[in-house]
Design a protein around this motif. Structure first.
Motif, PDB file in Angstrom:
ATOM      1  N   SER A  58       0.806  -1.218   0.000  1.00  0.00           N
ATOM      2  CA  SER A  58       0.000   0.000   0.000  1.00  0.00           C
ATOM      3  C   SER A  58       0.840   1.268   0.000  1.00  0.00           C
ATOM      4  O   SER A  58       0.302   2.364  -0.168  1.00  0.00           O
ATOM      5  CB  SER A  58      -0.936   0.001   1.220  1.00  0.00           C
ATOM      6  N   ASN A 223     -10.988  -0.512   9.123  1.00  0.00           N
ATOM      7  CA  ASN A 223     -10.942   0.327   7.924  1.00  0.00           C
ATOM      8  C   ASN A 223      -9.568   0.947   7.702  1.00  0.00           C
ATOM      9  O   ASN A 223      -9.083   1.031   6.572  1.00  0.00           O
ATOM     10  CB  ASN A 223     -11.997   1.432   8.019  1.00  0.00           C
ATOM     11  N   SER A 224      -8.938   1.404   8.775  1.00  0.00           N
ATOM     12  CA  SER A 224      -7.636   2.053   8.629  1.00  0.00           C
ATOM     13  C   SER A 224      -6.526   1.054   8.329  1.00  0.00           C
ATOM     14  O   SER A 224      -5.474   1.431   7.809  1.00  0.00           O
ATOM     15  CB  SER A 224      -7.295   2.850   9.888  1.00  0.00           C
ATOM     16  N   GLU A 225      -6.741  -0.225   8.656  1.00  0.00           N
ATOM     17  CA  GLU A 225      -5.727  -1.249   8.393  1.00  0.00           C
ATOM     18  C   GLU A 225      -5.964  -1.981   7.079  1.00  0.00           C
ATOM     19  O   GLU A 225      -5.110  -2.743   6.625  1.00  0.00           O
ATOM     20  CB  GLU A 225      -5.709  -2.288   9.526  1.00  0.00           C
ATOM     21  N   ARG A 228      -4.864  -1.052   0.621  1.00  0.00           N
ATOM     22  CA  ARG A 228      -5.343  -0.218  -0.477  1.00  0.00           C
ATOM     23  C   ARG A 228      -4.379  -0.334  -1.652  1.00  0.00           C
ATOM     24  O   ARG A 228      -3.227   0.083  -1.570  1.00  0.00           O
ATOM     25  CB  ARG A 228      -5.449   1.253  -0.062  1.00  0.00           C
ATOM     26  N   PRO A 347     -14.826   4.781   3.577  1.00  0.00           N
ATOM     27  CA  PRO A 347     -13.789   5.818   3.613  1.00  0.00           C
ATOM     28  C   PRO A 347     -13.474   6.268   2.183  1.00  0.00           C
ATOM     29  O   PRO A 347     -13.637   5.497   1.228  1.00  0.00           O
ATOM     30  CB  PRO A 347     -12.590   5.103   4.250  1.00  0.00           C
ATOM     31  N   GLN A 349     -10.695   6.658   0.712  1.00  0.00           N
ATOM     32  CA  GLN A 349      -9.653   5.867   0.064  1.00  0.00           C
ATOM     33  C   GLN A 349     -10.132   4.478  -0.322  1.00  0.00           C
ATOM     34  O   GLN A 349      -9.460   3.770  -1.075  1.00  0.00           O
ATOM     35  CB  GLN A 349      -8.410   5.757   0.958  1.00  0.00           C
ATOM     36  N   HIS A 350     -11.292   4.084   0.160  1.00  0.00           N
ATOM     37  CA  HIS A 350     -11.840   2.774  -0.193  1.00  0.00           C
ATOM     38  C   HIS A 350     -13.090   2.882  -1.061  1.00  0.00           C
ATOM     39  O   HIS A 350     -13.853   1.916  -1.167  1.00  0.00           O
ATOM     40  CB  HIS A 350     -12.122   1.964   1.067  1.00  0.00           C
TER      41      HIS A 350
END
Length: 508
Positions: A58, A223-225, A228, A347, A349-350
């Protein structure tokens, strides 16, 4: 030459910084930095792209920007030296570089002629900065940089101009993202979006879905982990109030749906594991989330795909495309047009405000983020971003497994050693996991409860009475339909890496 090199770097930074902050008021790809980065990504050989993703995961975009910064600084320093020697020639070169950036901006799918304004303005101001700095760095109009010492007043003037230019560039590049957020209000749009309660709730995750070994990746990935991997250097920021999804192509009737209509539909919630095709054997480019969305098959049913159709080409707002087998979007699997992730709006970014989630397929053919269009078509009529670069056009997820505990080369106390990890074969399911220690027989591992055939499954094995010394362990999985994970090593291109994860560890 040092002063002229500095002049070139500062002037180029002024150009790119001011152009970047101005671009926030135009199309997302109006920034010359973004346009250059996107062009590098698109023109890079597939093998190089695969190396970057497999190696840096990522962080691959960060590595690209750092590489661009280093290369750009070297080129800018040479331009400054040229300006100290032949100022007019350097001015022509600087302007020519600006024209190249104009071309890069115009080749983006979301830009028009008005979007070159930031680049043109940036080039003009950067050229003015270069002229002022080089003029100050040369004590006489006919001298080369630093052939003669600068008078104290000129030295102070040069340092002042260089410091001011550096500050302008730094502030512009730093504030660019804040200005974009202010202009497009994307962060607040995520906070404002209220998700409805699902009409179909995800199955409860039993405690037995966790094998209970510290160090094993949790069943649900935060979500933060969540990994991406995508082609967007700058995350698209869409206003959900203006977002629409268009379904067209080989259909009986075109469908257009907006966010308010989508949220009014009976949404469903499902646990689904997604995996990146570039995930190396034993890698971490996968994760499981609880997704909220509407079944894609129901949306496609509204449009009525024609009998000859066999593929859906999804498009992102930034022009990315993915080719998904029509069957995977219309069969009984839980393919979703997702708006929520782990109880929250997606999010940015997702994929905010909407993305595709398709169990059993690698993301490059199915997980389009920031999706705005579904074109029902055929594989022999259309191709997509990654299939144009040599990747398999259908991309079913391959059975795979990973050792999370112990860590490679870890040293453990003698006695019983717990070995544990996860296995996955989305939309088929994991039936068994086996472990081989020091080249011995394959032994069955204990499996955690299966939540769904669309999610990964944890496992553990106890290596009893491990004696001091070096040991190695290999894992393999077997699917519900009897397929055993292959031991043959294969690179990710064209359809995922294969092989069995092995680690070495010590006992003392």
């Amino acid at each position: 030459m040092i002063k002229c090199s500095v002049a070139g770097v500062v002037a180029t930074a002024v150009f790119l910084g001011l152009a970047d902050i101005l671009a926030r008021f135009f199309a997302p790809s109006a920034s010359p930095l973004v346009a250059l980065g996107n062009t590098i990504v698109e023109l890079s050989p597939p093998a190089l792209q695969e190396f970057a993703i497999s190696t840096f995961g990522s962080s691959n975009k960060l590595v690209l920007f750092i590489s661009m910064a280093i290369g750009g600084a070297l080129a800018a320093a040479l331009l400054g030296v040229l300006a100290g020697w032949r100022p007019k020639v350097a001015g022509v070169v600087f302007s020519a570089i600006g024209l190249i950036f104009v071309g890069l901006v115009l080749r983006r799918p979301d830009t028009g002629w008005v979007d070159v304004v930031p680049t043109v303005v940036g080039v003009g101001l950067g050229l003015a900065a270069l002229t002022a700095l080089v003029t100050t760095a040369r004590p006489h109009a006919t001298s080369f940089c630093e052939n003669e010492p600068l008078p104290a007043a000129s030295r102070r003037a040069f340092l002042g101009l260089a410091s001011a230019g550096t500050a302008v560039a730094a502030v512009s590049l730093t504030l660019g993202r804040s200005v974009q957020t202010f202009v497009q209000d994307a962060a607040m749009a995520v906070d404002r979006l209220v998700l409805p309660s699902p009409a179909v709730r995800a199955a409860l995750i039993p405690q037995s879905a966790s094998i209970g070994v510290p160090g094993v990746a949790p069943f649900i990935t935060g979500n933060s982990e969540f990994f991406r991997i995508d082609t967007a250097l700058i995350v698209p920021e869409l206003n959900p109030e203006e977002w629409t999804l268009r379904i067209h192509g080989l259909v009986e009737s075109e469908v257009l749906i907006d966010m308010s209509e989508l949220l009014a539909l009976p949404l469903e919630e499902h646990h689904i594991t997604l995996a990146c095709v570039s995930n190396p054997v034993g890698g971490d480019l996968l994760g499981t989330a609880t997704w909220l969305g509407y079944p894609v098959r129901e949306l496609l049913a509204r449009a009525g795909p024609l009998p000859e159709a066999d593929m859906v080409l999804s498009r992102s707002s930034d022009g990315f495309t993915a080719s998904t087998p029509l069957e995977a979007l219309t069969d009984a699997r839980d393919s979703l047009l997702a708006v929520g992730m782990n109880g929250e709006p997606l999010p940015t970014q997702h994929g905010f405000p909407a993305r595709l989630v398709v169990p059993g397929l690698y993301g490059y053919v199915s997980a389009t983020k920031w999706v705005v269009e579904l074109e029902v078509t055929r594989f022999d009529l259309e191709t997509a971003y990654w299939t144009d670069r040599g990747w398999d056009e259908r991309a079913p997820v391959l059975v795979s497994s990973r050792i999370d505990v112990p860590q490679a080369l870890e040293t453990l106390p003698a006695g019983d050693v717990v070995i544990a990890g996860s296995a996955w074969a989305q939309h088929v399911g994991i039936e068994a996991v086996e472990v081989q220690v020091d080249g011995g027989d394959w032994e069955p591992a204990e499996l955690a409860s299966e939540v769904s055939i669309d999610t990964w499954r944890q496992w553990r094995y106890v290596f009893s009475n491990a004696e001091p010394g070096r040991h190695w362990v290999t894992v393999r999985a077997r699917t519900a339909d009897g397929e055993v994970q292959t031991g043959e090593r294969q690179d990710p291109i064209p359809n995922a890496a294969t092989g069995r994860h092995r680690i070495d560890f010590g006992v003392e």
